[in-house]
Motif scaffolding. Structure first.
Motif, PDB file in Angstrom:
ATOM      1  N   GLU A   1       0.833  -1.203   0.000  1.00 48.12           N
ATOM      2  CA  GLU A   1       0.000   0.000   0.000  1.00 48.12           C
ATOM      3  C   GLU A   1       0.866   1.251   0.000  1.00 48.12           C
ATOM      4  O   GLU A   1       0.591   2.218  -0.724  1.00 48.12           O
ATOM      5  N   VAL A   2       1.890   1.237   0.841  1.00 41.05           N
ATOM      6  CA  VAL A   2       2.788   2.397   0.907  1.00 41.05           C
ATOM      7  C   VAL A   2       3.462   2.599  -0.447  1.00 41.05           C
ATOM      8  O   VAL A   2       3.581   3.735  -0.944  1.00 41.05           O
ATOM      9  N   HIS A   3       3.903   1.523  -1.068  1.00 44.65           N
ATOM     10  CA  HIS A   3       4.543   1.616  -2.375  1.00 44.65           C
ATOM     11  C   HIS A   3       3.577   2.207  -3.408  1.00 44.65           C
ATOM     12  O   HIS A   3       3.953   3.077  -4.209  1.00 44.65           O
ATOM     13  N   GLU A   4       2.305   1.714  -3.376  1.00 47.39           N
ATOM     14  CA  GLU A   4       1.300   2.249  -4.308  1.00 47.39           C
ATOM     15  C   GLU A   4       1.056   3.738  -4.044  1.00 47.39           C
ATOM     16  O   GLU A   4       0.931   4.535  -4.985  1.00 47.39           O
ATOM     17  N   LEU A   5       0.986   4.102  -2.752  1.00 47.19           N
ATOM     18  CA  LEU A   5       0.778   5.513  -2.425  1.00 47.19           C
ATOM     19  C   LEU A   5       1.957   6.366  -2.875  1.00 47.19           C
ATOM     20  O   LEU A   5       1.769   7.486  -3.380  1.00 47.19           O
ATOM     21  N   HIS A   6       3.176   5.871  -2.713  1.00 48.89           N
ATOM     22  CA  HIS A   6       4.349   6.606  -3.209  1.00 48.89           C
ATOM     23  C   HIS A   6       4.279   6.771  -4.728  1.00 48.89           C
ATOM     24  O   HIS A   6       4.594   7.845  -5.264  1.00 48.89           O
ATOM     25  N   ALA A   7       3.839   5.700  -5.386  1.00 46.44           N
ATOM     26  CA  ALA A   7       3.720   5.770  -6.843  1.00 46.44           C
ATOM     27  C   ALA A   7       2.687   6.817  -7.241  1.00 46.44           C
ATOM     28  O   ALA A   7       2.899   7.617  -8.168  1.00 46.44           O
TER      29      ALA A   7
ATOM     30  N   GLN B   1       4.523  14.492 -10.680  1.00 41.03           N
ATOM     31  CA  GLN B   1       4.976  14.650 -12.065  1.00 41.03           C
ATOM     32  C   GLN B   1       3.914  15.360 -12.892  1.00 41.03           C
ATOM     33  O   GLN B   1       4.219  16.207 -13.721  1.00 41.03           O
ATOM     34  N   THR B   2       2.647  15.018 -12.657  1.00 38.87           N
ATOM     35  CA  THR B   2       1.574  15.678 -13.382  1.00 38.87           C
ATOM     36  C   THR B   2       1.526  17.151 -13.010  1.00 38.87           C
ATOM     37  O   THR B   2       1.347  18.021 -13.863  1.00 38.87           O
ATOM     38  N   SER B   3       1.709  17.413 -11.748  1.00 38.53           N
ATOM     39  CA  SER B   3       1.709  18.800 -11.276  1.00 38.53           C
ATOM     40  C   SER B   3       2.884  19.573 -11.850  1.00 38.53           C
ATOM     41  O   SER B   3       2.758  20.740 -12.219  1.00 38.53           O
ATOM     42  N   ASP B   4       4.042  18.957 -11.961  1.00 43.34           N
ATOM     43  CA  ASP B   4       5.229  19.600 -12.519  1.00 43.34           C
ATOM     44  C   ASP B   4       5.022  19.878 -14.005  1.00 43.34           C
ATOM     45  O   ASP B   4       5.454  20.903 -14.522  1.00 43.34           O
ATOM     46  N   HIS B   5       4.357  18.999 -14.755  1.00 42.90           N
ATOM     47  CA  HIS B   5       4.105  19.209 -16.170  1.00 42.90           C
ATOM     48  C   HIS B   5       3.147  20.354 -16.367  1.00 42.90           C
ATOM     49  O   HIS B   5       3.248  21.105 -17.327  1.00 42.90           O
ATOM     50  N   HIS B   6       2.164  20.495 -15.478  1.00 45.28           N
ATOM     51  CA  HIS B   6       1.204  21.587 -15.607  1.00 45.28           C
ATOM     52  C   HIS B   6       1.839  22.904 -15.246  1.00 45.28           C
ATOM     53  O   HIS B   6       1.478  23.955 -15.794  1.00 45.28           O
TER      54      HIS B   6
END
Length: 134
Positions: A114-120, A127-132
């Motif tokens: 779960e932690v790994h999925e949340l980190h992902a 990354q989406t925020s950085d692209h915007h």
């Protein structure tokens, strides 16, 4: 006090035996099958009493010995049963520990996933925020 009471009891019983002996001195004929004898009645009574006491002692000794043997066997059996029970309890506790450890390891692995999925997801959102923003 107990010793004095016993002494008095022994003296009274001895006096009774002496009186009984004096009253029973007439000779009686005894047939042993192979011989005949004439003994005073008190001797016959005392010899009969002695033989009875010896037979009783031998019977009681045999009974006591068999009881001791049975007690040793039962004590050994109880010890074996306790040891067996202790081993079973130890094995059950160990099995429960292993079961609990496996459950804990599985829960930990699930939480780590779960932690790994949340980190992902955080990385994806970042990354989406950085692209915007760019």
């Amino acid at each position: 006090m107990k010793k004095q009471g016993r002494l008095i009891t022994v003296l009274v019983l001895a006096l009774i035996v002496v009186i009984f002996a004096v009253l029973n001195v007439e000779p009686v004929a005894i047939n042993f099958g192979f011989t005949h004898v004439k003994w005073p009645l008190i001797i016959v009574i005392l010899v009969s009493l002695l033989i009875g006491a010896i037979i009783t002692f031998l019977a009681a000794t045999g009974s006591t010995l068999s009881q001791r043997k049975a007690q040793k066997e039962m004590t050994k059996e109880v010890t074996e049963l306790r040891d067996n029970q202790a081993a079973q309890i130890k094995a059950a506790v160990e099995a429960e520990k292993i079961k609990n450890q496996k459950a804990f390891d599985k829960a930990l692995a699930d939480k780590e996933a779960e932690v790994h999925e949340l980190h992902a997801k955080i990385n994806q959102i970042t990354q989406t925020s950085d692209h915007h923003n760019a």
